[in-house]
Design a protein around this motif. Sequence first.
Motif, mmCIF file in Angstrom:
data_model
loop_
_atom_site.group_PDB
_atom_site.id
_atom_site.type_symbol
_atom_site.label_atom_id
_atom_site.label_comp_id
_atom_site.label_asym_id
_atom_site.label_seq_id
_atom_site.Cartn_x
_atom_site.Cartn_y
_atom_site.Cartn_z
ATOM 1 N N LEU A 25 55.412 86.842 21.111
ATOM 2 C CA LEU A 25 56.866 86.757 21.319
ATOM 3 C C LEU A 25 57.230 86.967 22.793
ATOM 4 O O LEU A 25 58.137 86.327 23.312
ATOM 5 N N GLN A 26 56.501 87.835 23.465
ATOM 6 C CA GLN A 26 56.746 88.071 24.891
ATOM 7 C C GLN A 26 56.438 86.826 25.723
ATOM 8 O O GLN A 26 57.169 86.497 26.662
ATOM 9 N N LEU A 27 55.368 86.108 25.351
ATOM 10 C CA LEU A 27 55.034 84.860 26.045
ATOM 11 C C LEU A 27 56.103 83.799 25.808
ATOM 12 O O LEU A 27 56.458 83.042 26.723
ATOM 13 N N LEU A 28 56.644 83.753 24.592
ATOM 14 C CA LEU A 28 57.719 82.802 24.274
ATOM 15 C C LEU A 28 58.991 83.160 25.041
ATOM 16 O O LEU A 28 59.695 82.280 25.542
ATOM 17 N N GLU A 29 59.277 84.448 25.139
ATOM 18 C CA GLU A 29 60.475 84.897 25.865
ATOM 19 C C GLU A 29 60.365 84.616 27.365
ATOM 20 O O GLU A 29 61.369 84.464 28.040
ATOM 21 N N ALA A 30 59.130 84.575 27.875
ATOM 22 C CA ALA A 30 58.915 84.367 29.315
ATOM 23 C C ALA A 30 58.960 82.897 29.723
ATOM 24 O O ALA A 30 58.887 82.576 30.911
#
Length: 200
Positions: free
Chosen positions: A87-92
């Motif tokens: 999810l952090q990679l998607l948010e970035a």
Amino acid sequence: MARYTGPKAKIARRFNDPIFGPSKAAQRKSYPPGQHGKGRRRKQSEYAVQLNAKQKAKYTYGVLERQFANLFHKATRKDGITGEVLLQLLEARLDNVVYRLGIAPTRRAARQLVLHKHITVNGSIVNIASYSVKTGDVIGVREKSKSLEVITESLTRSSKRYSWLDWDGNEMIGKFVAVPTREEIPENIQEQLIVELYSK
């Protein structure tokens, strides 16, 4: 560039969540499908539940299957909880950060602004929607694009602010201050089900 171009309300109804923005058509009916509402909703299998979780994440962030699989494998190689890292990679992603900053009203609109070279990262134009923003990066609107109606309207309407992003409305620049924790990410996604699906 490949992207989902099909019906949005249909997808939102399937997940019972307005993932493409508010819409009356996205509301799920209180009665089952069928001409007279006599159809029955079958109980979903474990696999179907896990697949739905993955599909919801894909549609929410506007990512296709191969990109999503690549991000998942990247998340497995990083330290931390795989689902949270995913999810952090998607948010970035740059298109998501542009949307979160309020520069665009939707992720689709944000993607278009990026592709049309209206967005800069650290002063340089970046037209890759999947570009991964890093901590400390400065995201801004190109000087010539600051008067664009879609941008000014979106910034006027946008009231949401996120703890991991800083925004200067006068200069129209934002900063990716830190990687968000799972608690800070507002999306209703069951990332553990996605991890279970890929672990099979």
